[in-house]
Write a protein that holds these residues in place. Sequence first.
Motif, PDB file in Angstrom:
ATOM      1  N   ASP A 489       0.819  -1.223   0.000  1.00 24.56           N
ATOM      2  CA  ASP A 489       0.000   0.000   0.000  1.00 24.56           C
ATOM      3  C   ASP A 489       0.845   1.263   0.000  1.00 24.56           C
ATOM      4  OD1 ASP A 489      -2.182  -1.707   0.145  1.00 24.56           O
ATOM      5  OD2 ASP A 489      -2.322  -1.570   2.321  1.00 24.56           O
ATOM      6  N   SER A 492      -0.313   5.396   0.015  1.00 28.10           N
ATOM      7  CA  SER A 492      -1.656   5.648   0.540  1.00 28.10           C
ATOM      8  C   SER A 492      -1.632   6.450   1.830  1.00 28.10           C
ATOM      9  CB  SER A 492      -2.388   4.323   0.800  1.00 28.10           C
ATOM     10  OG  SER A 492      -1.701   3.574   1.793  1.00 28.10           O
ATOM     11  N   ASP A 511       0.149   1.504  -4.063  1.00 26.37           N
ATOM     12  CA  ASP A 511      -1.232   1.304  -3.630  1.00 26.37           C
ATOM     13  C   ASP A 511      -2.222   1.446  -4.777  1.00 26.37           C
ATOM     14  OD1 ASP A 511      -3.103   1.001  -1.287  1.00 26.37           O
ATOM     15  OD2 ASP A 511      -3.850   2.874  -2.130  1.00 26.37           O
TER      16      ASP A 511
END
Length: 596
Positions: A489, A492, A511
């Motif tokens: 991710d 993010s 992400d």
Amino acid sequence: MLDRSQDLERIALIEALNVMDPALGRSLDPITELAAFTFGTPIALISIVDADSQQFISRVGLALERTDRHHSICSCAIESSCILQISDLREDPRFRDNPIVTGPERMRFYAGAPLVTRSGIALGTLCLMDREPRELSANEQRQLQTLARIVVNQMELTMSVGRREPISGLPNRQQFQADLSVLSRRDGASRFTGVLLDVFDLQSANDAGQALGLKPVESLLRQAALRVQEVMSDDVQVYHVAATRFAFVLRDHSHDQVEALMGRLRERMRRPLMVGSIPMSPQFHAGVCDFHADPEEAGDLVRKCMVALNHALHADACVCWYSADRDAHLRRRYRLASDAARGLAQDQFSLVYQPRYDLSDDQPVSAEALLRWTHPMLGPISPGEFIPVLECTALMPQLSQWVIEHAFAQAARWQQQLPGFAMSINLSPRDFDNEQLWTGMAERLRMHGLAPTQIEVEITEGQWLHSHPAALPQLRAMAAAGVRIAIDDFGSGYSNFGYLSEVPISHIKVDQSLVTGLARSRTARLKVEAIIKLAHQLGYRTVAEGVEHEGELSLLRLWGCNEAQGYYLARPMSAEAVTQLVLAHRAGPPLEPDAD
């Protein structure tokens, strides 16, 4: 006769004050003995009249502990504004056939002073009885009334122990709940509004306490309590229900009136308060809930106000009203947290796998193990819903161990069918609280005959690594053994390349919030291209998550992204489906038939 509403209010107050507690009776015994001695009567009683009977919670000279309310002389006395005195019970048509007059006790004289609380409710009497007719003088009647006030004061003092917050002197949460119970008995059909205030950030209060000591912080809370009371009208009781929280109930207020009151309170509360020599600005957040004063709604008021207040805190709003939808969402979260252990024991959890492709040759090279939960009552639960809930519980490490065991077992089977095909698993910050995490994983690898190079561990980016001192040593041990470490991710949230030098990572997963819709967003394109280029310069391989369209895939290839996964390439699927997919790719396209 007391009307029904008055009687219900009195009975509710008796229950709320717990005046039938034997400890209260023992504390009143000296007053009862003093009354018998002062007036020279053989019998003195403190009588409480409840729904069906009168009970003598303190007594001198009488063996009876209770009588039926129908035969209670005190039930008439509590309706009097002053002392009820009957010189000779046999001459009074109301009582001459009373069992206490005609029976073995053969009572003749009675004098009872009502025990009236500050709220004007008579709970019972302090009464004198004799087997001979007599009459109290006016001065003796005043003395009996004085003793009755002493009894009430002692009752309220004894019952208030544990019912007041010592810092502010205000009634506390226990008293708030008790008074709500009284309200529900007295005004069950009426409409009210409950308000829960948070006037100071608890962490700031703790920091101030560490720096200045507790006395300045207590002074701040006392000042805050006074400010709340200054804004409220005299007929609104304010309660100190938690360290920095106050509560009260409003009657007959419209939503506009409540909002206006909250605005005045906020304006007053936000003015600086002195803590030591430091001016501090209290915060102001309010959770508000309308309710009927029936027992069910009144009993649930504090919880509902907490739901509204927590929303106000998270949204940094002045006032939030209770929302049934938000409440249902929170209850569902709690249910998931409480049902997860049973779900694990009953095999409600399973794994699916999402293939990941190498963009240099479009071959699937690994698969990410993804957890799924099929609840027997709620049906399939999205990982986006249950994972954040379980990450806050002690069950998450146990669930991660379940994933490790089942994913490693599947990875071992794939090594027999798909040599070189890798497995990726996700670990949460809570997993690294276990200092034996890598030791256990290494043992499972040996048991399944897996090389560490066939496993990738995905962790989320963020500063949690610094608050888990066992995390970095274990990640370094994994990497040293050959396990690949990937930051999941990326982009993010925290998104800081600086801290990556501390972590032995090999892959950065961009992400999906940046990748999905990449072709339509210039900002996302700039971010993703920059991440990929900088990651390559630092020696990391890049993986794009959430690829859903050919346009996104084309841009990722253009920028040199190493790998990709997403619905456009392959959805999460069963282990058997992954096997068939990889075998088909490895076999290559079917041969064209020879032309004649």
